[in-house]
Design an enzyme around this catalytic site. Structure first.
Site, short mmCIF file in Angstrom:
data_model
loop_
_atom_site.label_atom_id
_atom_site.label_comp_id
_atom_site.label_asym_id
_atom_site.label_seq_id
_atom_site.Cartn_x
_atom_site.Cartn_y
_atom_site.Cartn_z
N CYS A 1 -2.31 -6.61 5.47
CA CYS A 1 -1.09 -5.96 5.00
C CYS A 1 -1.13 -4.45 5.32
O CYS A 1 -1.79 -4.02 6.28
CB CYS A 1 -0.87 -6.22 3.52
SG CYS A 1 0.84 -5.91 2.98
N ASP B 1 -2.46 -4.43 -5.56
CA ASP B 1 -1.24 -4.16 -6.33
C ASP B 1 -1.57 -4.08 -7.81
O ASP B 1 -0.92 -3.37 -8.57
CB ASP B 1 -0.19 -5.22 -6.04
CG ASP B 1 0.25 -5.13 -4.58
OD1 ASP B 1 -0.48 -5.63 -3.71
OD2 ASP B 1 1.28 -4.50 -4.32
P1 RI2 Z 1 -0.96 0.99 -1.46
C1 RI2 Z 1 1.40 -3.83 -0.88
O1 RI2 Z 1 2.35 -4.69 -1.47
C2 RI2 Z 1 0.20 -4.56 -0.32
O2 RI2 Z 1 -0.15 -5.71 -1.07
C3 RI2 Z 1 -0.84 -3.45 -0.42
O3 RI2 Z 1 -2.16 -3.92 -0.31
C4 RI2 Z 1 -0.51 -2.89 -1.79
O4 RI2 Z 1 0.92 -2.89 -1.85
C5 RI2 Z 1 -1.08 -1.56 -2.10
O5 RI2 Z 1 -0.50 -0.54 -1.31
P2 RI2 Z 1 3.89 -4.72 -0.97
O6 RI2 Z 1 4.62 -3.65 -1.77
O7 RI2 Z 1 -0.65 1.42 -2.87
O8 RI2 Z 1 3.92 -4.52 0.51
O9 RI2 Z 1 -2.43 1.05 -1.19
O10 RI2 Z 1 4.38 -6.11 -1.36
O11 RI2 Z 1 -0.14 1.72 -0.43
#
Ligand code: RI2
Length: 321
Positions: A134, A203
């Site tokens: 991701c 998350d």
């Molecule tokens: P940072 C994202 O979720 C991913 O799961 C990623 O690992 C997590 O947020 C943390 O992101 P989504 O919003 O806070 O894309 O490290 O569903 O940037």
């Protein structure tokens, strides 16, 4: 969720909530930053004539923001942080304290990510290869820290179906001078033997050290453990989920099936039921370390930090009428 009467919220709050819902604003840290700024925008726009009316509006805004996506605890933690320091006997004093509290939160978020990056960078050696899943700004901060230390890195970036956020990671890593190879998710095991560290974000982190992250993280972690490849989770303390201290579980968001398949193709293949969970839970036994701005922790010991930072009964401003 609550039965509190709905109040009008500032346009900016509705816009941010819509953008979080549709993932125009995404990533746990970015969502937290946007939510805090939206509360400040609510305070700025308020025409309330009494402190209690002002606070009612602010809670309504918190409710709208809170109800967008359920899994990233950084969102409710951001709302808690801003509310915790709101004080004043007049509307003007309250408005100013919301502004200050939100600004302080956003500044701390930046500092925390930078500090976390330096801790994570120390785990990486010159010439290492990482694998990412991701798009996590906390993970990127670790890589950036290592690059700043003069280390040269290579990366396998998993594309991360269904929304392909791995593309954002590939782009960001290339910008940093990392040698990037993009792979489909199902190719991860094939390349794990060439990888020194799997780096994922979070998350939410539960009190038992479980990592709640983008769907596919748990399978990657099991494969990494099988291959003996260390798996590190980069997560600021804003990702610690205080509700799990009192036995609550983390809601896993189910997103629309259109992210997985378009309606025409679905019809061509007999209209199967489509499930689209956005996150999964990786048990602590598959995670080698959680890297935070407060240092790195074995997942099982994260509960100590969680108690210190949140206590036993955190406030829930979005539930108050
Ligand atoms: P940072 C994202 O979720 C991913 O799961 C990623 O690992 C997590 O947020 C943390 O992101 P989504 O919003 O806070 O894309 O490290 O569903 O940037």
């Amino acid at each position: 969720m609550t039965d509190a009467p709905e109040r009008e919220v500032a346009e900016e709050v509705s816009r941010v909530a819509e953008d979080i819902d549709t993932m125009e604003i995404r990533g746990a840290a970015t969502i937290a930053d946007a939510a805090a700024r939206a509360l400040a925008a609510q305070a700025d726009a308020s025409e309330a004539e009494s402190p209690s009316a002002f606070l009612d509006e602010l809670r309504a805004a918190a409710r709208v923001l809170h109800d967008t996506r359920p899994t990233a605890v950084s969102l409710p933690n951001a709302l808690r942080y801003v509310f915790r320091d709101v004080r004043g006997a007049t509307v003007e004093e309250l408005r100013e304290s919301v502004r200050e509290s939100a600004a302080e939160f956003c500044e701390r978020l930046d500092t925390a990510q930078h500090d976390l990056g330096r801790v994570g960078a120390n785990r990486l050696r010159d010439g290492d290869t990482i694998m990412t899943h991701c798009h996590s700004t906390d993970v990127l901060a670790c890589v950036e820290g290592a690059v700043e230390q003069g280390k040269s890195l290579s990366a396998y970036a998993k594309e991360t179906r269904p929304r392909n956020q791995g593309h954002i990671t590939a782009d960001a890593l290339s910008e940093m001078g990392v040698d990037v190879t993009l792979i489909v998710d199902s190719a991860a095991r094939r390349y794990l033997n060439d990888v020194d560290h799997v780096l994922v974000g979070a998350d939410s982190i539960a009190a038992d050290g479980s990592v709640i992250n983008k769907i596919g993280t748990s399978g990657l972690a099991v494969n990494a453990r099988d291959r003996g490849t260390p798996i590190v989770c980069a997560a600021q303390t804003i990702k610690l989920h205080p509700g799990t201290l009192t036995g609550h579980t983390v809601d896993i968001e189910m997103r629309d099936e259109s992210e997985v398949i378009d309606p025409e193709t679905a019809e061509e293949i007999g209209d199967p039921e489509v499930l689209n969970p956005a996150f999964d839970v990786t048990p602590p036994r598959y995670v080698d370390a959680i890297v935070t701005e407060r240092g790195q922790f074995p997942p099982e010991s994260i509960v100590t930090l969680m108690r210190e930072l949140f206590g036993e009964s955190p406030i829930q401003p979005w539930e108050q009428a």
